[in-house]
Design an enzyme around this catalytic site. Structure first.
Site, PDB file in Angstrom:
ATOM      1  N   SER A 222      -0.070   4.076   5.165  1.00  0.00           N
ATOM      2  CA  SER A 222      -0.876   3.395   4.197  1.00  0.00           C
ATOM      3  C   SER A 222      -2.314   3.350   4.940  1.00  0.00           C
ATOM      4  CB  SER A 222      -0.468   1.758   4.385  1.00  0.00           C
ATOM      5  OG  SER A 222       1.041   1.791   3.858  1.00  0.00           O
TER       6      SER A 222
ATOM      7  N   ALA B 273       0.978  -1.190  -0.070  1.00  0.00           N
ATOM      8  CA  ALA B 273       0.112  -0.091   0.087  1.00  0.00           C
ATOM      9  C   ALA B 273       0.787   1.239  -0.023  1.00  0.00           C
ATOM     10  CB  ALA B 273      -0.858  -0.074   1.229  1.00  0.00           C
ATOM     11  N   LEU B 274       1.687   1.055  -1.145  1.00  0.00           N
ATOM     12  CA  LEU B 274       2.946   2.224  -0.913  1.00  0.00           C
ATOM     13  C   LEU B 274       2.240   3.925  -1.323  1.00  0.00           C
ATOM     14  CD1 LEU B 274       5.703   0.260  -2.947  1.00  0.00           C
ATOM     15  CD2 LEU B 274       5.172   0.358  -0.698  1.00  0.00           C
ATOM     16  N   HIS B 275       3.174   4.530  -0.658  1.00  0.00           N
ATOM     17  CA  HIS B 275       2.777   6.160  -0.828  1.00  0.00           C
ATOM     18  C   HIS B 275       4.264   6.724  -0.829  1.00  0.00           C
ATOM     19  CE1 HIS B 275       4.042   5.910   3.248  1.00  0.00           C
ATOM     20  NE2 HIS B 275       2.983   5.193   3.679  1.00  0.00           N
TER      21      HIS B 275
ATOM     22  N   GLY C  95      12.048   4.282   8.098  1.00  0.00           N
ATOM     23  CA  GLY C  95      11.365   5.848   8.169  1.00  0.00           C
ATOM     24  C   GLY C  95      11.401   6.012   9.657  1.00  0.00           C
TER      25      GLY C  95
ATOM     26  N   LYS D  20       9.126   7.810  10.839  1.00  0.00           N
ATOM     27  CA  LYS D  20       7.780   7.692  11.176  1.00  0.00           C
ATOM     28  C   LYS D  20       7.553   6.520  12.202  1.00  0.00           C
ATOM     29  CE  LYS D  20       3.171   7.605  10.258  1.00  0.00           C
ATOM     30  NZ  LYS D  20       2.679   5.963  10.319  1.00  0.00           N
TER      31      LYS D  20
ATOM     32  N   HIS E  58       7.036   5.747   1.479  1.00  0.00           N
ATOM     33  CA  HIS E  58       7.820   4.510   0.818  1.00  0.00           C
ATOM     34  C   HIS E  58       8.842   4.854  -0.094  1.00  0.00           C
ATOM     35  CE1 HIS E  58       4.158   2.469   2.561  1.00  0.00           C
ATOM     36  NE2 HIS E  58       4.863   1.909   3.169  1.00  0.00           N
TER      37      HIS E  58
HETATM   38  P1  AMP Z   1       5.162  -0.149   6.231  1.00  0.00           P
HETATM   39  O1  AMP Z   1       4.850  -0.451   4.973  1.00  0.00           O
HETATM   40  O2  AMP Z   1       4.265   0.809   7.066  1.00  0.00           O
HETATM   41  O3  AMP Z   1       5.798  -1.301   7.203  1.00  0.00           O
HETATM   42  O4  AMP Z   1       6.509   0.873   6.313  1.00  0.00           O
HETATM   43  C1  AMP Z   1       7.504   0.527   5.538  1.00  0.00           C
HETATM   44  C2  AMP Z   1       8.703   1.612   5.801  1.00  0.00           C
HETATM   45  O5  AMP Z   1       8.217   3.009   5.334  1.00  0.00           O
HETATM   46  C3  AMP Z   1       9.011   1.844   7.366  1.00  0.00           C
HETATM   47  O6  AMP Z   1      10.513   1.868   7.446  1.00  0.00           O
HETATM   48  C4  AMP Z   1       8.115   3.146   7.713  1.00  0.00           C
HETATM   49  O7  AMP Z   1       8.595   3.610   8.772  1.00  0.00           O
HETATM   50  C5  AMP Z   1       8.374   3.878   6.475  1.00  0.00           C
HETATM   51  N1  AMP Z   1       7.411   4.839   6.429  1.00  0.00           N
HETATM   52  C6  AMP Z   1       6.129   4.718   6.299  1.00  0.00           C
HETATM   53  N2  AMP Z   1       5.444   6.056   6.293  1.00  0.00           N
HETATM   54  C7  AMP Z   1       6.295   7.143   6.066  1.00  0.00           C
HETATM   55  C8  AMP Z   1       6.470   8.280   5.993  1.00  0.00           C
HETATM   56  N3  AMP Z   1       5.355   9.163   6.019  1.00  0.00           N
HETATM   57  N4  AMP Z   1       7.740   8.961   5.600  1.00  0.00           N
HETATM   58  C9  AMP Z   1       8.673   8.192   5.808  1.00  0.00           C
HETATM   59  N5  AMP Z   1       8.806   6.840   5.714  1.00  0.00           N
HETATM   60  C10 AMP Z   1       7.563   6.139   5.904  1.00  0.00           C
END
Ligand code: AMP
Length: 286
Positions: A192, A38-40, A153, A155, A43
């Site tokens: 996400s 569910a990339l944004h 991140g 985050k 990511h």
């Molecule tokens: P996730 O898919 O939520 O497990 O996130 C994957 C990676 O993306 C993790 O290292 C998160 O900390 C990073 N991430 C998620 N949201 C953000 C954001 N808004 N800005 C920067 N990195 C992010």
């Protein structure tokens, strides 16, 4: 302009490891960006940083069941695999690890991690078992991908502290890179889970960042406890924002601080429910 790059999608561990080993044999420096899909743009910022610092960037997409503490949260977690792959391709990340659950967990895992104080506060306190699942999947992925550098991140600040400890204690020969939080224009940290919010919910959720900025400014004149209470009150007045915790901690030790003077890097961290969706955010203040 459309990129013409082709994606290499690996679903099996052996195939990916053989490929990585051959690239390492050619002297390639490997960067790794683990995600749950569910990339944004948050990511993609990690991907871009890795692409700039390495010869090859590998991304993984795997919704890790062991880090979910609620089955409905796992079931409702957003998925958009085709769009994700297109975003990765456009960003220039052409190697993706996309394992099945049975590949990552052929048996029910029994190993347990304990990070002493690091996993007993904030997320760890409110989502018991969450960081055990995170440490488990990150350890597996690090062994499988064996990158030189891995990108996470800010985050997920507590996650970064815990993975840093994992890398240090288990001697993973991997350099961790912490990337800044990417936000919407409203200040809302990209996530996400934001997809599960209505437009009105997103608007309400942007109060979290306003609360963090308010806290940062207030800390210049008031004590930690007073600031925490003032910000919880501020968020409470927004309507529809239900704070689970608000803490001011050192980013590495995650120790709650009582006084901002003389501390190492400090962050204000918040978790709150908006429209039943749990969001987290933080702001580093020094
Ligand atoms: P996730 O898919 O939520 O497990 O996130 C994957 C990676 O993306 C993790 O290292 C998160 O900390 C990073 N991430 C998620 N949201 C953000 C954001 N808004 N800005 C920067 N990195 C992010």
């Amino acid at each position: 302009m459309m990129s013409t790059l082709e994606l290499s999608i690996f679903k099996e561990i052996d195939a990916l490891q053989n490929w990585v080993n051959s690239k390492k044999g050619e002297g390639a420096q490997i960067g790794f960006v683990p995600t749950m899909g569910a990339l944004h743009k948050g990511h993609i910022s990690l991907i871009e940083t890795s692409l700039a610092e390495n010869d090859i960037t590998i991304s993984s997409i795997f919704v890790n069941p062991t880090q979910f503490t609620s089955s409905s949260d796992l079931k409702n977690y957003p998925k958009s695999i085709d769009k994700d792959l297109e975003m990765l391709r456009k960003a220039g990340c052409t190697t993706v690890f996309l394992p099945e659950e049975t590949t990552m967990y052929p048996k029910k895992p029994e190993i347990k991690f304990d990070f002493a104080t690091l996993d007993k506060t904030m997320e760890g306190e409110h989502r018991p078992g969450h960081f055990n699942g995170v440490a488990l999947i990150v350890s597996k992925l690090f062994h499988i991908v064996s990158p030189h550098k891995a990108y996470f991140g800010q985050k997920d600040l507590q996650q970064f502290a815990i993975i840093s400890k994992l890398v240090e204690d288990l001697h993973f020969p991997i350099k961790l890179v912490r990337c800044p939080i990417v936000r919407e224009d409203s200040g809302l940290a990209m996530s996400s889970r934001n997809r599960l919010l209505t437009d009105e919910g997103k608007e309400k959720a942007s109060a979290l960042y306003k609360g963090l900025i308010y806290a940062k400014n207030l800390l210049e004149e008031k004590g930690v406890e007073e600031v925490k209470q003032a910000v919880v009150d501020f968020l409470g007045r927004q309507g529809g924002v239900y704070v689970e915790y608000l803490e001011i901690v050192e980013t590495k030790s995650l120790k709650k601080i009582e006084n901002i003077e003389g501390t190492n890097e400090v962050a204000i961290c918040v978790a709150a429910y908006i429209e039943g969706i749990r969001l987290i955010d933080n702001l580093i203040i020094n």
